[in-house]
Design an enzyme around this catalytic site. Structure first.
Site: not given
Length: 598
Positions: A387-388, A391, A394
């Site tokens: 998940h991290e 980010h 991105h």
């Protein structure tokens, strides 16, 4: 209990390398002095922002100041998060926060001054080739102009700012400090005090009596305060309506969507598409009832694990390898960047004394992103890692492809990249799993994410929409009215296999997000957009991957809805929600098959 090390005992390879931001304290101090000097120079532009040349120079200086301030702030606070009790970085963090406020005040004249120009002047600035770099900023100012008031009115609204925070502050104080819950009996037969923190643990109990008693104790307590809590929520709704009217928006909802330029249709479509798919939620509830072998499924049975705890012991190295393998559908360019993050100490891995809890991805433009974890060797931590890193990558692709001003993506887009990684990891684990017990554990883990992130958050979003519309029509939001609306929504969302206990009508009173109005829908849209991307990537391959990488590279260089649309996910239509729902349906079918095979 494992020994929690001191920060000084953390090995280098498990700590992030903040020297990539500033090699040492001296470099930080130099940059701090530089920002102080530049901030004093920006005032020279005040009263002169009328032509392309002065505006271009002012924006360039604003960017330089903002970028350096961000770097100072991020470095100081990330060091502070390594050990929050350490005084050196506590002081540095405070110093960086004060600087940010100072910079904010120094730059605050720019937007109002440009906005005071006539519309025609703004249009010619947008067309000025000398300002091509700042076209989006100027277009955004023009878009906002109808909602910006005169100087004296703006000053008045700024003063109301502190008062407008009152409903949220009062709720927070009451909910976190003053609200006391009774003692309830836990699994071991001991009487323990119920708290916000322990509530979910009670609801995860295997003993239905323990769950029921905690549930009743929680909502009985809120019911005692229902008049006060209804007044607080009412005050928040009134505040939203006041701002919407003052700033000339058609409604409080449209005002809140305006910032990200999200059409109202996105909000309405989400609710409509979820209504259309409520039979799936009802089917999942029927399955839950069957798996838990209950005669009646109650609201307090929603968090009980559906399968015996399946222990998945996953070391950090294994988690990295699994995440790397699971993201192979995104292609080599993406995985190369991921590997770079793993090998070049972007990540602060384990817990240590005084370290900030939780996990996040952060950083400053011009340097690679960073990730803070508190890794435990379990499935949850592996999902947190992917998940991290979603980010982080991105930001990595966005920063590499855009000027500073256009690199920042909105909250509306932020959760897409992180949730897509989770979807691909889940897809990979389910494909690989041969143990029916493990498979069932994974399926329920994923299905519950749909329940909590898509259905539940949409129900919250619908509740917010209803209460604001009623207030805008002049209806009173009494505690009875709020409870009725909330109870009826639960009946609709959970279906006939669920006994919707009366106590749940008070749940509106304990949701802090209702004080950050019209925010929760972003969880549901982000999750749906990510699920839609994952489906396209696994089914189409390269063309979908290229569109997705284009999405990551777009950063914030266009409006969120346009960026997603270009990448193949049109949130102004119900299609992405429907695609997400077809994935949810697939999970339920798999679970039903496994249940039948037992």
């Amino acid at each position: 209990m494992n020994h929690v090390p001191k920060r000084s005992e953390v090995s280098k390879e498990n700590a992030w390398r903040l020297e990539d931001l500033f090699p040492n304290q001296e470099a930080w101090n130099d940059e701090y002095a530089k920002v102080k000097k530049l901030t004093s120079e920006i005032a020279d532009f005040q009263g002169k922002l009328k032509d392309g040349d002065s505006i271009s120079r002012c924006f360039a200086l604003e960017d330089e100041i903002s970028l350096h301030t961000e770097r100072l702030y991020v470095y100081a606070n990330m060091h502070h998060h390594e050990d929050t009790a350490e005084p050196t970085y506590q002081a540095l963090s405070d110093k960086s926060k004060k600087l940010s406020v100072e910079v904010g005040e120094a730059l605050s004249f720019i937007t109002p001054e440009i906005l005071s120009l006539p519309v025609d002047a703004l249009r010619s600035l947008i067309a000025d080739p000398a300002l091509a770099k700042y076209k989006r900023t100027l277009e955004e100012m023009l878009r906002q102009k109808p909602h910006v008031l005169s100087k004296s009115e703006e000053a008045l609204l700024a003063q109301v700012g502190n008062v407008s925070q009152a409903p949220g502050t009062i709720f927070g104080m009451m909910n976190n400090a003053d609200m006391k819950f009774p003692k309830v009996v836990n699994d071991k037969g001991e009487e323990v005090e119920l708290t916000h923190g322990s509530y979910i643990q009670f609801l995860e109990s295997r003993n239905q009596d323990v769950r029921r008693n905690a549930f009743k104790a929680m909502y009985d307590t809120y019911a005692k305060w229902k008049n006060t809590l209804a007044s607080t929520l009412n005050a928040n709704v009134t505040k939203n309506i006041f701002y919407a009217k003052a700033r000339k928006y058609p409604s409080a909802l449209e005002m809140s969507l305006f910032g990200d330029n999200i059409p109202k249709a996105v909000y309405d479509n989400l609710i409509a598409a979820i209504h259309e798919n409520l039979p799936l939620m009802h089917r999942y509830m029927a399955l839950r009832k069957k798996l838990l072998k209950l005669d009646e499924l109650h609201m307090y049975d929603l968090f009980t694990p559906l399968v015996e705890e399946f222990d998945m012991d996953i070391t950090y190295d294994e988690a990295k390898k699994t995440v790397y393998d699971s993201l192979s559908p995104l292609g080599e360019e993406y995985r190369k960047a991921l590997q770079e993050g793993f090998e070049n100490r972007w990540i602060d891995v384990y817990e240590n004394e005084g370290k900030r809890s939780g996990a996040y991805s952060w950083g400053a433009y011009g340097t690679h992103p960073y990730v803070l974890l508190n890794h435990k060797d379990n499935l949850n931590s592996m999902f947190t890692l992917t998940h991290e890193m979603g980010h982080a990558l991105h930001s990595y692709f966005s920063d590499a492809s855009n000027e500073y001003r256009d690199a920042q993506y909105t909250i509306f887009l932020a959760e897409v990249a992180s949730t897509l990684n989770e979807a691909l990891l889940m897809h990979y684990l389910l494909e690989k799993s041969t143990d029916p017990k493990e498979k069932m554990y994974l399926l329920t883990y994923y299905a519950d994410q749909f329940r909590t992130t898509v259905f539940r958050q949409t129900m919250f979003a619908e509740f917010e929409k209803i209460i604001h519309e009623k207030a805008e029509q002049g209806e009173a939001l009494t505690p009875q009215e709020l409870s009725k609306i909330y109870y009826d929504l639960n009946l609709k969302y959970y279906g006939d296999d669920m006994v919707v206990d009366r106590d749940i009508e008070m749940e509106w009173a304990r949701i802090p997000h209702f004080y950050n109005s019209f925010y929760v829908y972003k969880y549901a849209t982000g999750f749906s957009a990510a699920t839609s991307f994952a489906k396209q990537i696994t089914e189409e391959g390269k063309p979908a991957v290229d569109r997705y990488l284009g999405f990551l590279r777009s950063g914030g260089n266009d409006y969120s809805i346009n960026i997603l649309k270009k990448a193949g996910v049109d949130m102004s239509s119900p299609e992405p929600i429907r695609q997400a729902m077809s994935v949810f349906e697939g999970l339920i079918e798999e679970m039903e098959k496994l249940t039948a095979a037992k």
